[in-house]
Design an enzyme around this catalytic site. Sequence first.
Site, PDB file in Angstrom:
ATOM      1  NE  ARG A  12      -3.932   0.206   0.711  1.00 10.22           N
ATOM      2  CZ  ARG A  12      -4.928   0.149   1.600  1.00 10.22           C
ATOM      3  NH1 ARG A  12      -5.168  -0.987   2.239  1.00 10.22           N
ATOM      4  NH2 ARG A  12      -5.678   1.197   1.862  1.00 10.22           N
ATOM      5  CG  HIS A  33      -6.241  -0.227  -5.358  1.00  6.77           C
ATOM      6  ND1 HIS A  33      -5.012  -0.637  -4.910  1.00  6.77           N
ATOM      7  CD2 HIS A  33      -6.631   0.756  -4.509  1.00  6.77           C
ATOM      8  CE1 HIS A  33      -4.663   0.062  -3.857  1.00  6.77           C
ATOM      9  NE2 HIS A  33      -5.630   0.920  -3.586  1.00  6.77           N
ATOM     10  CE1 TYR A  67     -21.402  17.115 -12.027  1.00  6.97           C
ATOM     11  CE2 TYR A  67     -20.395  17.038  -9.852  1.00  6.97           C
ATOM     12  CZ  TYR A  67     -21.527  17.087 -10.655  1.00  6.97           C
ATOM     13  OH  TYR A  67     -22.770  17.108 -10.086  1.00  6.97           O
TER      14      TYR A  67
END
Length: 847
Positions: free
Chosen positions: A41, A87, A131
Amino acid sequence: MSSEPPVDPQDVRAAQIDRVRIEDEMEQSYIDYAMSVIAGRALPDVRDGLKPVHRRILYAMHEMGVTSNTSHRKSSSVVGETMGDYHPHGDQAIYDTLVNMAQEFSMRYPLVDGQGNFGSMDGDPAAAPRYTEARMADIAEELLADIEKDTVDFSANYDDRLTEPDVLPAAYPNLLVNGSTGIAVGMSTKVPPHNLGEVIDATIELIDDPDATVADLMEHVKGPDFPTGANIVGRNSVRKAYTTGRGRVRVRAEMDIEEFGNDRQRIVVTELPYQENKARIVERIANDVNEGLIEGVSDLRDESDREGVRVVIELKRGANVDVVKNQLLEHHLESTFGVINLALVDGQPKVLTLKETLEHYIDHRKEVVTRRSQFDLDEAEARAHILEGRLTALENVESVVETIRESEDRDAAKTALRNAYDFSEEQAEHIVRMQLGSLTSMEAAEIEDEYEDVQATIERLNEILDSEQELLDVIKDELREIKDKYDDERRTGFVEDTGSVTHEDLIPEEESVVVLSEDDYIKRMPAADFRAQNRGGKGIIGTDLKEGDRVSSVFVASTHDYLLCFTDKGRVYQLKTYQVPEMGRTARGKSAVNVLDLDDDEELTAVVNTDDLTGDEYLTMVTEGGYVKRTAGDEFDNILSTGIRAISLEEGDALADVQVTDGDRHLVIGTRDGMAIRFDEDEVRAMGRTARGVRGINLEGDDRVAGLAAIDEEHHNWVLTVTEHGYGKRTDLDQYRKQSRNGKGLIDIKTNDRNGPVCALETVTYGDHLFAMSAEGQIMRTRVEDISTIGRNTMGVTVMDLDEGDTVAAVDVLTAERVSGERTADDAASTDGDDADEEGEAADDAE
């Protein structure tokens, strides 16, 4: 009928249960968790400079075909594809990473080309992923180049449906080029970004000269190159970071001085230190101007736009621009970038020097180019084999056609061709599928040309595979191509660490003794005013107390030190030593309200020099009631003028002592009744500032903690114990048997009416000087080696000869390193010190 008794189902279930020790299970589970975070990670791989989430986003975009020459795709689509296939740790984490890779002020060479609102230097968040749109940047494709040619290993994804690359081929050293930041379990990484061209030049230098030193590589890599520009102050810190893998680089904003109006000036900030929030900086400057901490400013506004940063600070007529500029640098426009060049090497975290980082990258590229060359060679040889069959068929075109026509079916034709012309299965298959149009003379010429080209390719690939020098030449040529395509000028410059004249520069840097009384009078005096004398002396007058007042604290620090001042109420204040008024030994001092905003009943109990703190160190505190806690040093970076909470205290408890520790110290807590307990620092887990802590020692009766010593076992340190009646002793650490915390401890020193209760514990070593101050204002300075080294269960020897009714109020230690750097002060020492020496020589060694 069987005579065996029936099986009890509970016995069956019991047989399926393994008994394990809870300590072993917790330890192994935590180690597994820690390694999962470290390797899976939080830390980048040294080969491609990417953490798994970055690598998976780029690979998902590659698989989606969202490259630099396609149209943008909705960020939510990229996030969903990454989360669904590679993931599964939440869409927000993936989107935050995608945003970071698209921000020009975060990445030196952004790996994602974004459309829409991707945040700003003011800390504004990006718009929602539905967006914004994204696609891979040109330079990101270089990280994935040749990934389909068996250049890297692949592993199964989280649900075994697909495979994902363990690392990307990485055509350039991305770890250094774009840097990386991550916090794992017990470790963190902070690699600064660099200029692509400089890093590539250094890589080529190391390929040509494997014995090149870090200094040689620094001829190319001048230092970090931040996307926000600004200037690095000095080069020594950069050199240290490159040679050790760790360092602290000071970064200063770029400022211009402009004339405007009628003889007025303004400071224009055009570049800010990396990872600084522009809006927050402007707000802090405005607050300091309003509070009068920065004088001479008439207007402050942010005129920044998409073209760049422009923060305008207009000055009043007659204001000193250099003073204002230096005030801005001291508090707002200069920051420190703590370099921790930590990355995964063969799956293990390792702190790397500049040379080691490039060596690992070169090894990676050698493997990538070797595997790619072998892949291309296999394909070229396969193609040459087919072309050889076609050429043979063209040479015997009439008989080949006749053989095919006479065959019953395609399989029979292939068999006949193989028997007649010794074709392989692949060649025969290809020939029977040939179209008649390929039998023309022009087509034959093209096949011959292609065959020659393929043979040349095979010859070249064999050269690369047979010669390491040829392999390295290929790597260098490809690096040069990357440099030619993407190189740009440095953004971050360098300024010499000459500084400018400030109020602090007018204060000579010297060791000082700071004295605080119960009635809140404070002053400082040069430590050189107090000559070291033999133990047992009376010392000399250190302050003139008004009637009824007594000394409460004394500490030693350089005039330029930043200090953390801890009080018995559990609060901490920050103080610059030179801010304390300097006065003579016989002066009373001035009211402390002008220096520290202490409450009426609040007293200093410990002072810590912030120069001693790094990101890996802790402030370890102990209370009079026996509680102990550790807090990371970086939690004390921003301290208000009114102080902040350092520890939560129970009613009736008070903070007794604070020490700087590194996680590997041995802690010794001493009590007023002469008890002491020793245990390892790691028995106390790190906690936040508002935590109370855990039990360190189990006190008996009305006993209270007097102090804390933090011992580094690798160095020859002693525990120094001082009592209120002026007695003391040094004791070796091995005299204190190691115990678990919250025990009753062992006898450290005999306390009785003669030597009084313990007032302080200190860690000392050869060359240290002890400063002891009495409640009535006498100061005694002595070498710690003059204090006898004796066992625990003793009364100690006379350290300071006190007048009747006087007691030792506080002690502090001037370390050997600072003693050696102290200015010579024979002239400054008073004749009182000589008299005290004579008295000290007559001191007894009572035990």
